[in-house]
Design a protein around this motif. Structure first.
Motif, short mmCIF file in Angstrom:
data_model
loop_
_atom_site.label_atom_id
_atom_site.label_comp_id
_atom_site.label_asym_id
_atom_site.label_seq_id
_atom_site.Cartn_x
_atom_site.Cartn_y
_atom_site.Cartn_z
N VAL A 1 0.83 -1.23 -0.03
CA VAL A 1 -0.07 0.10 0.13
C VAL A 1 0.75 1.05 0.01
CG1 VAL A 1 -1.54 1.32 1.33
CG2 VAL A 1 -1.83 -1.15 0.88
N GLY A 2 0.72 2.19 -0.78
CA GLY A 2 1.39 3.36 -0.95
C GLY A 2 0.53 4.37 0.19
N VAL A 3 1.40 5.11 0.77
CA VAL A 3 0.71 6.20 1.74
C VAL A 3 1.40 7.45 1.12
CG1 VAL A 3 0.66 6.92 4.07
CG2 VAL A 3 0.83 4.46 3.41
N VAL A 4 0.62 8.64 0.95
CA VAL A 4 0.75 9.80 0.55
C VAL A 4 0.22 10.67 1.73
CG1 VAL A 4 0.78 11.71 -1.07
CG2 VAL A 4 0.77 9.21 -1.88
N THR A 5 1.11 11.56 2.25
CA THR A 5 0.93 12.43 3.24
C THR A 5 1.04 13.84 2.71
OG1 THR A 5 1.39 10.76 4.92
CG2 THR A 5 1.16 12.87 5.75
N PRO A 6 0.13 14.80 2.44
CA PRO A 6 0.50 16.02 2.14
C PRO A 6 0.31 16.82 3.48
CG PRO A 6 -1.66 15.07 1.20
CD PRO A 6 -1.12 14.11 2.14
N GLU A 7 1.17 17.88 3.53
CA GLU A 7 1.37 18.55 4.77
C GLU A 7 1.18 20.10 4.43
OE1 GLU A 7 5.23 17.64 6.62
OE2 GLU A 7 4.79 15.47 6.66
N GLY A 8 0.02 20.76 4.82
CA GLY A 8 -0.20 21.81 4.51
C GLY A 8 -1.53 22.02 3.79
N ARG A 9 -1.41 23.08 2.95
CA ARG A 9 -2.63 23.32 2.14
C ARG A 9 -2.71 22.61 0.90
NH1 ARG A 9 -5.06 28.25 3.62
NH2 ARG A 9 -5.67 28.70 1.34
N LEU A 10 -3.79 22.01 0.48
CA LEU A 10 -3.92 21.18 -0.82
C LEU A 10 -4.69 21.92 -1.82
CD1 LEU A 10 -3.12 18.67 -2.31
CD2 LEU A 10 -5.08 17.57 -1.02
N ASN A 11 -4.10 23.07 -2.51
CA ASN A 11 -4.69 23.83 -3.24
C ASN A 11 -4.14 23.96 -4.72
OD1 ASN A 11 -2.15 25.14 -3.11
ND2 ASN A 11 -2.84 26.49 -1.77
N GLY B 1 3.57 0.38 -10.10
CA GLY B 1 2.82 -0.83 -9.58
C GLY B 1 2.17 -0.65 -8.25
N THR B 2 2.23 0.59 -7.63
CA THR B 2 1.32 0.64 -6.15
C THR B 2 -0.05 1.34 -6.70
OG1 THR B 2 3.39 0.84 -5.23
CG2 THR B 2 1.44 1.68 -4.14
N SER B 3 -0.99 0.43 -6.68
CA SER B 3 -2.52 1.16 -7.25
C SER B 3 -3.19 0.91 -6.01
CB SER B 3 -3.06 -0.07 -8.31
OG SER B 3 -3.10 -1.21 -7.81
N ARG B 4 -2.82 0.61 -4.81
CA ARG B 4 -3.82 0.48 -3.54
C ARG B 4 -2.62 1.80 -2.79
NH1 ARG B 4 -5.29 -3.87 -0.13
NH2 ARG B 4 -3.35 -3.88 0.57
N ILE B 5 -3.62 3.10 -2.70
CA ILE B 5 -2.90 4.20 -2.24
C ILE B 5 -4.06 4.81 -1.00
CG2 ILE B 5 -2.16 6.47 -2.63
CD1 ILE B 5 -2.01 5.34 -5.61
N VAL B 6 -3.26 5.31 -0.08
CA VAL B 6 -3.69 5.87 1.09
C VAL B 6 -3.45 7.26 1.23
CG1 VAL B 6 -4.48 5.91 3.50
CG2 VAL B 6 -4.28 3.73 2.59
N VAL B 7 -4.18 8.24 1.06
CA VAL B 7 -3.75 9.58 1.26
C VAL B 7 -4.00 10.01 2.54
CG1 VAL B 7 -4.11 12.18 0.60
CG2 VAL B 7 -4.20 10.07 -1.24
N ASP B 8 -3.03 9.96 3.40
CA ASP B 8 -3.28 10.58 4.89
C ASP B 8 -3.43 11.95 5.14
OD1 ASP B 8 -2.91 10.79 7.63
OD2 ASP B 8 -0.98 10.09 7.70
N GLY C 1 -5.72 1.08 8.99
CA GLY C 1 -6.96 0.32 8.70
C GLY C 1 -7.80 0.76 7.22
N ALA C 2 -7.32 1.37 6.71
CA ALA C 2 -7.93 2.02 5.49
C ALA C 2 -8.23 0.87 4.42
CB ALA C 2 -7.13 2.99 4.72
N PHE C 3 -7.69 -0.16 4.37
CA PHE C 3 -7.89 -1.23 3.43
C PHE C 3 -8.49 -2.27 4.05
CE2 PHE C 3 -5.56 1.30 0.27
CZ PHE C 3 -6.40 0.78 -1.02
N ARG D 1 -8.13 2.94 -9.74
CA ARG D 1 -8.92 2.07 -10.19
C ARG D 1 -8.90 1.53 -11.40
NH1 ARG D 1 -14.72 4.55 -7.26
NH2 ARG D 1 -13.88 3.71 -5.07
N GLN D 2 -8.16 2.40 -12.53
CA GLN D 2 -7.88 1.73 -13.61
C GLN D 2 -6.97 1.08 -13.69
OE1 GLN D 2 -7.48 5.63 -16.00
NE2 GLN D 2 -9.76 5.57 -16.60
N ALA D 3 -6.03 1.06 -12.57
CA ALA D 3 -5.06 0.10 -12.61
C ALA D 3 -5.29 -1.04 -11.72
CB ALA D 3 -3.74 0.77 -12.12
N GLY D 4 -6.58 -1.17 -11.14
CA GLY D 4 -6.98 -2.31 -10.55
C GLY D 4 -6.83 -2.36 -9.15
N GLY D 5 -6.76 -1.08 -8.62
CA GLY D 5 -6.39 -0.75 -7.27
C GLY D 5 -7.70 0.12 -6.76
N ASP D 6 -7.30 0.97 -5.83
CA ASP D 6 -8.20 1.93 -5.07
C ASP D 6 -7.51 2.97 -4.38
OD1 ASP D 6 -10.76 3.09 -4.40
OD2 ASP D 6 -11.37 1.47 -3.32
#
Length: 111
Positions: free
Chosen positions: A13-23, A41-48, A107-109, A71-76
Motif C-alpha cells: 500500500v502506498g501512503v501519501v501524506t500532504p502537509e499543509g494546504r492542498l490547493n 505498480g502501487t495501485s492501492r493508495i492511502v492519502v493521509d 485500517g484504510a484497506f 481504479r483503472q490500474a485495478g486498485g483503489d
C-alpha cells in the motif's frame, strides 16, 4: 508550499501524506505523486490527510483524479485521518460518499 511524504509499505500500500494546504499550487504535485505510484505498480493508495489544513476544488480534483487512476490500474484510493476542516469540504461537496474517510491509515484497506 505543501510537502508530500510518500512511502510504500511492506503490504504494497502506498501512503501519501500532504502537509499543509492542498490547493491549486500543490494539486498538480499531488497528481504527479499519485500517478507515479501507480506507474511503479502501487495501485492501492492511502492519502493521509491528518496534516492537511485546507483543501480547495483543485485539491479535490487531484484526489478524484488519483482515485480514477488507481481504479483503472485495478486498485483503489482511500483517504484517512481527515481533519474536521477538510471533512467539512468533503461533506459540502458530497465527496465523503465517494472517498469515504477512514479513521486510520493502517485500517484504510481493512474492508
Amino acid at each position: 508550499m505543501t510537502e508530500f511524504g510518500v512511502e510504500t509499505r511492506a503490504d504494497g500500500v502506498g501512503v501519501v501524506t500532504p502537509e499543509g494546504r492542498l490547493n491549486m499550487v500543490s494539486a498538480r504535485r499531488l497528481r504527479e505523486v499519485l500517478v507515479g505510484l501507480v506507474e511503479r505498480g502501487t495501485s492501492r493508495i492511502v492519502v493521509d490527510l491528518g496534516e492537511t489544513t485546507f483543501v480547495d476544488s483543485s485539491g479535490l480534483g487531484a484526489l478524484i483524479g488519483g482515485l480514477k487512476t488507481a481504479r483503472q490500474a485495478g486498485g483503489d484510493l482511500r483517504v484517512a485521518r481527515v481533519s474536521p476542516a477538510v471533512l467539512s469540504v468533503f461533506e459540502l461537496t458530497n465527496l465523503d460518499r465517494i472517498l469515504r474517510p477512514r479513521p486510520s491509515v493502517d485500517g484504510a484497506f481493512d474492508d
